[in-house]
Write a protein that holds these residues in place. Structure first.
Motif, mmCIF file in Angstrom:
data_model
loop_
_atom_site.group_PDB
_atom_site.id
_atom_site.type_symbol
_atom_site.label_atom_id
_atom_site.label_comp_id
_atom_site.label_asym_id
_atom_site.label_seq_id
_atom_site.Cartn_x
_atom_site.Cartn_y
_atom_site.Cartn_z
ATOM 1 N N ASP A 7 0.799 -1.226 0.000
ATOM 2 C CA ASP A 7 0.000 0.000 0.000
ATOM 3 C C ASP A 7 0.828 1.271 0.000
ATOM 4 O O ASP A 7 0.324 2.332 -0.380
ATOM 5 N N GLY A 8 2.065 1.186 0.452
ATOM 6 C CA GLY A 8 2.877 2.387 0.520
ATOM 7 C C GLY A 8 4.338 2.071 0.697
ATOM 8 O O GLY A 8 4.710 0.954 1.073
ATOM 9 N N LEU A 9 5.169 3.061 0.399
ATOM 10 C CA LEU A 9 6.612 2.955 0.579
ATOM 11 C C LEU A 9 7.055 4.020 1.572
ATOM 12 O O LEU A 9 6.629 5.179 1.493
ATOM 13 N N PHE A 10 7.894 3.590 2.483
ATOM 14 C CA PHE A 10 8.431 4.458 3.535
ATOM 15 C C PHE A 10 9.937 4.547 3.341
ATOM 16 O O PHE A 10 10.630 3.534 3.389
ATOM 17 N N ILE A 11 10.441 5.760 3.096
ATOM 18 C CA ILE A 11 11.894 5.963 2.982
ATOM 19 C C ILE A 11 12.465 6.149 4.377
ATOM 20 O O ILE A 11 12.016 7.013 5.139
ATOM 21 N N GLY A 12 13.460 5.327 4.710
ATOM 22 C CA GLY A 12 14.196 5.498 5.955
ATOM 23 C C GLY A 12 15.439 6.329 5.691
ATOM 24 O O GLY A 12 16.459 5.797 5.250
ATOM 25 N N PRO A 13 15.396 7.648 5.919
ATOM 26 C CA PRO A 13 16.493 8.516 5.490
ATOM 27 C C PRO A 13 17.815 8.252 6.190
ATOM 28 O O PRO A 13 18.877 8.368 5.574
ATOM 29 N N ALA A 14 17.783 7.879 7.461
ATOM 30 C CA ALA A 14 19.041 7.649 8.184
ATOM 31 C C ALA A 14 19.733 6.388 7.688
ATOM 32 O O ALA A 14 20.918 6.409 7.341
ATOM 33 N N ASP A 15 19.003 5.279 7.652
ATOM 34 C CA ASP A 15 19.601 4.028 7.181
ATOM 35 C C ASP A 15 20.073 4.140 5.747
ATOM 36 O O ASP A 15 21.135 3.632 5.381
ATOM 37 N N THR A 33 27.334 10.641 6.481
ATOM 38 C CA THR A 33 27.250 10.841 7.929
ATOM 39 C C THR A 33 26.131 11.809 8.314
ATOM 40 O O THR A 33 26.034 12.222 9.470
ATOM 41 N N ASP A 34 25.296 12.186 7.357
ATOM 42 C CA ASP A 34 24.128 13.014 7.634
ATOM 43 C C ASP A 34 23.063 12.706 6.594
ATOM 44 O O ASP A 34 23.265 11.855 5.719
ATOM 45 N N THR A 35 21.926 13.382 6.690
ATOM 46 C CA THR A 35 20.826 13.112 5.769
ATOM 47 C C THR A 35 20.609 14.273 4.794
ATOM 48 O O THR A 35 19.475 14.601 4.438
ATOM 49 N N ASN A 36 21.711 14.851 4.355
ATOM 50 C CA ASN A 36 21.615 16.008 3.452
ATOM 51 C C ASN A 36 22.256 15.760 2.088
ATOM 52 O O ASN A 36 22.471 16.708 1.336
ATOM 53 N N SER A 37 22.552 14.521 1.760
ATOM 54 C CA SER A 37 23.317 14.244 0.548
ATOM 55 C C SER A 37 22.467 14.323 -0.717
ATOM 56 O O SER A 37 21.241 14.155 -0.692
ATOM 57 N N ALA A 38 23.148 14.557 -1.828
ATOM 58 C CA ALA A 38 22.484 14.551 -3.135
ATOM 59 C C ALA A 38 21.949 13.162 -3.452
ATOM 60 O O ALA A 38 20.895 13.025 -4.090
ATOM 61 N N GLU A 39 22.662 12.133 -3.000
ATOM 62 C CA GLU A 39 22.206 10.760 -3.257
ATOM 63 C C GLU A 39 20.864 10.491 -2.594
ATOM 64 O O GLU A 39 19.983 9.852 -3.175
ATOM 65 N N LEU A 40 20.701 10.986 -1.348
ATOM 66 C CA LEU A 40 19.432 10.781 -0.659
ATOM 67 C C LEU A 40 18.305 11.531 -1.363
ATOM 68 O O LEU A 40 17.207 10.990 -1.547
ATOM 69 N N LYS A 41 18.572 12.748 -1.784
ATOM 70 C CA LYS A 41 17.538 13.519 -2.464
ATOM 71 C C LYS A 41 17.152 12.873 -3.800
ATOM 72 O O LYS A 41 15.975 12.884 -4.182
ATOM 73 N N GLU A 42 18.122 12.296 -4.484
ATOM 74 C CA GLU A 42 17.813 11.592 -5.721
ATOM 75 C C GLU A 42 16.975 10.347 -5.428
ATOM 76 O O GLU A 42 16.071 9.989 -6.198
ATOM 77 N N ALA A 43 17.265 9.682 -4.304
ATOM 78 C CA ALA A 43 16.451 8.527 -3.899
ATOM 79 C C ALA A 43 15.022 8.961 -3.607
ATOM 80 O O ALA A 43 14.062 8.279 -3.998
ATOM 81 N N TYR A 44 14.861 10.091 -2.913
ATOM 82 C CA TYR A 44 13.525 10.621 -2.661
ATOM 83 C C TYR A 44 12.764 10.785 -3.979
ATOM 84 O O TYR A 44 11.601 10.405 -4.102
ATOM 85 N N ARG A 45 13.445 11.374 -4.960
ATOM 86 C CA ARG A 45 12.802 11.645 -6.251
ATOM 87 C C ARG A 45 12.433 10.358 -6.966
ATOM 88 O O ARG A 45 11.294 10.184 -7.428
ATOM 89 N N LYS A 46 13.380 9.436 -7.039
ATOM 90 C CA LYS A 46 13.152 8.201 -7.791
ATOM 91 C C LYS A 46 12.055 7.354 -7.163
ATOM 92 O O LYS A 46 11.160 6.850 -7.857
ATOM 93 N N VAL A 47 12.119 7.183 -5.860
ATOM 94 C CA VAL A 47 11.102 6.376 -5.184
ATOM 95 C C VAL A 47 9.745 7.082 -5.236
ATOM 96 O O VAL A 47 8.707 6.435 -5.391
ATOM 97 N N GLY A 48 9.763 8.393 -5.136
ATOM 98 C CA GLY A 48 8.520 9.141 -5.227
ATOM 99 C C GLY A 48 7.837 8.971 -6.569
ATOM 100 O O GLY A 48 6.613 8.802 -6.650
#
Length: 254
Positions: free
Chosen positions: A168-176, A184-199
């Motif tokens: 029913d849904g996908l939950f992104i775990g930003p820290a893991d 070492t933080d949750t501000n990377s370009a890779e994480l933001k690209e993951a947000y976009r792709k999974v979204g």
């Protein structure tokens, strides 16, 4: 909003605010049910919820019609069954990084051949008060199976995971996910690209999209990726923030 319409609102993309509960105490469910939060999620992965204490919290949640999810320690059929039978509106399953794992948790959370075992005498089923046909329909209307994406492999397989029947849904775990990317933080370009792709994958499949954030203010920048359901902090952080704010005001006045 209660158990009955929570799934519909989540899938409709309503903005929903919840939090993780990490202290296994039913009194906190009672307190939070009196707030404007839309839901709470018992953290059975990272907190000391045994079956008895999970059961007590879910009993209170059901009594107060307060939608309560359980993040299970792992996506086994046993863990999923116990959470749902005790009365959870749904489960968040960690470490779903392939279509195969998505299929496994979807099957375990749904009634059918090889799926969730049926019992009419559980709390969720109303302790024998309801007909089998009514309970099967109730599960279709109410139960949420949420896949947690926290590895790069899960990001790559997001379209297949989101497209799995019964998810029913996908939950992104930003820290893991950030740690998996070597950050070492949750501000990377890779994480933001993951947000976009999974979204994009989640939207295409018509599924709910959610994430964790430490503060409500942080949700403003996250909305551009399509998130609509937010797990904001936990009672641990809220207690500390409140205590520190009180102490600061006293110390500065002295």
């Amino acid at each position: 909003m209660g158990f009955g319409d929570f799934r519909a609102r989540m899938l409709a993309g309503d903005n929903l605010a919840g939090t993780f509960l990490k202290t296994p105490a039913y009194e906190l469910i009672e307190i939070l049910a009196g707030t404007d939060l839309d839901f709470v999620c018992l953290d059975g992965e990272h907190s000391p919820f045994d079956r008895g204490r999970m059961d007590a919290c879910l009993a209170m949640a059901r009594a107060l019609d307060f939608p309560t999810l359980v993040r299970v320690g792992s996506g086994t059929a046993e863990n999923i069954l116990q959470a749902l039978d005790s009365g959870a509106v749904g489960v968040v399953c960690p470490h779903v990084d392939s279509a195969e794992k998505a299929q496994d948790i979807a099957r375990a959370g749904r009634f059918g051949h090889g799926g969730r075992g049926f019992a009419g005498s559980t709390r969720w089923a109303g302790y024998t008060r309801n007909a089998m046909s009514d309970l099967l329909q109730k599960s279709k209307n109410e139960t949420l199976i949420i896949a947690q994406i926290e590895e790069p492999e899960g990001v790559q397989a997001a379209a297949e995971i989101a497209g799995t029947d019964g998810i029913d849904g996908l939950f992104i775990g930003p820290a893991d996910l950030s740690v998996a990317y070597g950050k070492t933080d949750t501000n990377s370009a890779e994480l933001k690209e993951a947000y976009r792709k999974v979204g994009e994958a989640t939207k295409a499949a018509g599924k709910a999209y959610m994430t964790y954030t430490g503060t409500a203010d942080a949700t403003v920048s996250l909305r551009e990726y399509g998130f609509t359901t937010f797990f904001v902090g936990s009672e641990h952080g809220w207690v500390m923030q409140g205590a520190n704010a009180v102490a600061k005001s006293i110390h500065e006045a002295g």
